[in-house]
Write a protein that holds these residues in place. Structure first.
Motif, short mmCIF file in Angstrom:
data_model
loop_
_atom_site.label_atom_id
_atom_site.label_comp_id
_atom_site.label_asym_id
_atom_site.label_seq_id
_atom_site.Cartn_x
_atom_site.Cartn_y
_atom_site.Cartn_z
N UNK A 293 1.18 -1.29 0.24
CA UNK A 293 -0.20 0.19 0.15
C UNK A 293 1.14 1.51 0.19
N UNK A 294 0.93 2.23 -0.98
CA UNK A 294 1.49 3.80 -0.80
C UNK A 294 0.66 4.23 0.30
N UNK A 295 1.75 5.07 1.18
CA UNK A 295 1.06 6.06 2.01
C UNK A 295 1.34 7.57 1.18
N UNK A 296 0.10 8.28 1.48
CA UNK A 296 0.26 9.87 0.75
C UNK A 296 1.27 10.43 1.87
N UNK A 297 1.85 11.41 1.18
CA UNK A 297 1.87 12.54 1.64
C UNK A 297 2.05 13.59 1.22
N UNK A 298 2.18 14.67 1.84
CA UNK A 298 2.62 16.25 1.10
C UNK A 298 4.72 16.16 1.44
N UNK B 71 10.01 15.94 6.23
CA UNK B 71 9.84 15.81 7.85
C UNK B 71 11.03 14.55 8.34
N UNK B 72 9.44 12.87 7.86
CA UNK B 72 10.34 11.85 8.03
C UNK B 72 11.64 11.87 7.63
N UNK B 73 11.93 12.01 6.31
CA UNK B 73 13.84 11.76 5.55
C UNK B 73 14.21 12.94 6.84
N UNK B 74 13.73 13.72 7.24
CA UNK B 74 14.98 14.50 8.24
C UNK B 74 15.18 13.30 9.74
N UNK B 75 14.09 12.78 9.87
CA UNK B 75 13.83 12.22 11.32
C UNK B 75 14.97 11.31 11.25
N UNK C 24 -0.84 13.55 5.38
CA UNK C 24 -1.30 12.00 5.63
C UNK C 24 -1.24 11.83 6.95
N UNK C 25 -1.45 10.71 7.34
CA UNK C 25 -1.30 10.05 8.86
C UNK C 25 0.03 10.33 9.81
N UNK C 26 1.18 9.99 9.40
CA UNK C 26 2.26 11.00 9.56
C UNK C 26 2.32 12.60 10.29
N UNK C 27 2.06 13.20 9.07
CA UNK C 27 1.61 14.55 9.01
C UNK C 27 0.71 15.56 10.04
N UNK C 28 -0.47 14.57 10.10
CA UNK C 28 -1.55 15.36 11.22
C UNK C 28 -1.09 15.68 12.48
N UNK D 156 -3.63 21.09 15.94
CA UNK D 156 -3.12 22.11 16.60
C UNK D 156 -2.59 23.03 15.39
N UNK D 157 -2.05 22.21 14.35
CA UNK D 157 -1.54 23.55 13.87
C UNK D 157 -2.13 22.75 12.79
N UNK D 158 -3.39 22.49 11.91
CA UNK D 158 -4.45 22.30 11.02
C UNK D 158 -4.36 21.74 10.31
N UNK D 159 -3.71 20.49 10.41
CA UNK D 159 -3.60 19.66 9.65
C UNK D 159 -4.22 18.17 9.94
N UNK D 160 -5.43 18.44 9.20
CA UNK D 160 -5.68 17.00 9.82
C UNK D 160 -5.55 15.97 8.51
N UNK D 161 -5.52 14.32 9.26
CA UNK D 161 -5.04 13.37 8.59
C UNK D 161 -5.98 12.88 7.76
#
Length: 158
Positions: free
Chosen positions: A2-7, A13-17, A108-112, A115-120
């Motif tokens: 399954x592909x995981x959608x993300x901006x 952010x995930x790559x930096x982590x 995407x789920x990992x970005x939600x 508080x900053x207005x980002x929903x999954x």
């Protein structure tokens, strides 16, 4: 697989982590384990056990991030347009009960981060808004009961 959608920002952010875990955290925990070993009896060495536990967490997170990045479907929202709500859209809604306006970006789920207005994309409100347009009313089965929201605007950007 399954592909995981993300901006683009979520992928970055995930790559930096992942890079931080591999280049900073992993070497630090290996040094902590080596130092704790020098203190002798490992069965009663709290620092050793804490460092090994931290190492397990880091290795698990590295594996998880590598998997997510391998399956990432990066969506550049700056190249998107249209009146329909889709992944990456910034949507302003009006709560029909309280007359309060709220603005959310669907990510995407990992970005939600509410508080900053980002929903999954998998949240009930995002699922209800997908493929709807300005002026449409969506009903969401929220924890506090059924809520109705009117879509006021759909915007695209970085």
């Amino acid at each position: 697989m399954n592909k995981i959608p993300m901006t683009v920002a979520g992928h970055k952010a995930l790559d930096e982590e992942l890079k931080r875990l591999k280049t900073v955290e992993r070497p630090a925990v290996i040094a902590a384990i080596a130092e704790a070993r020098e203190h002798g009896d490992l069965s009663e060495n709290a620092e050793y056990h804490a460092a090994k536990e931290r190492q397990g967490y880091i290795e698990g997170r590295v594996t998880e991030l590598e998997d997510k990045l391998a399956r990432a479907q990066v969506i550049d929202t700056s190249k998107m347009s249209g009146d329909q709500v889709k992944f990456g859209a910034t949507v302003t809604v009006l709560d029909e009960d309280t007359e309060e306006e709220s603005t959310y970006q669907i990510v995407g789920d990992d970005e939600s981060d509410v508080k900053s207005g980002k929903i999954s994309i998998s949240s009930p409100i995002a699922r209800a808004m997908i493929n709807k347009e300005v002026g449409d009313v969506v009903e969401v089965n929220a924890p506090g009961g059924l809520k109705s929201y009117e879509i006021m605007s759909v915007e695209w950007g970085a």
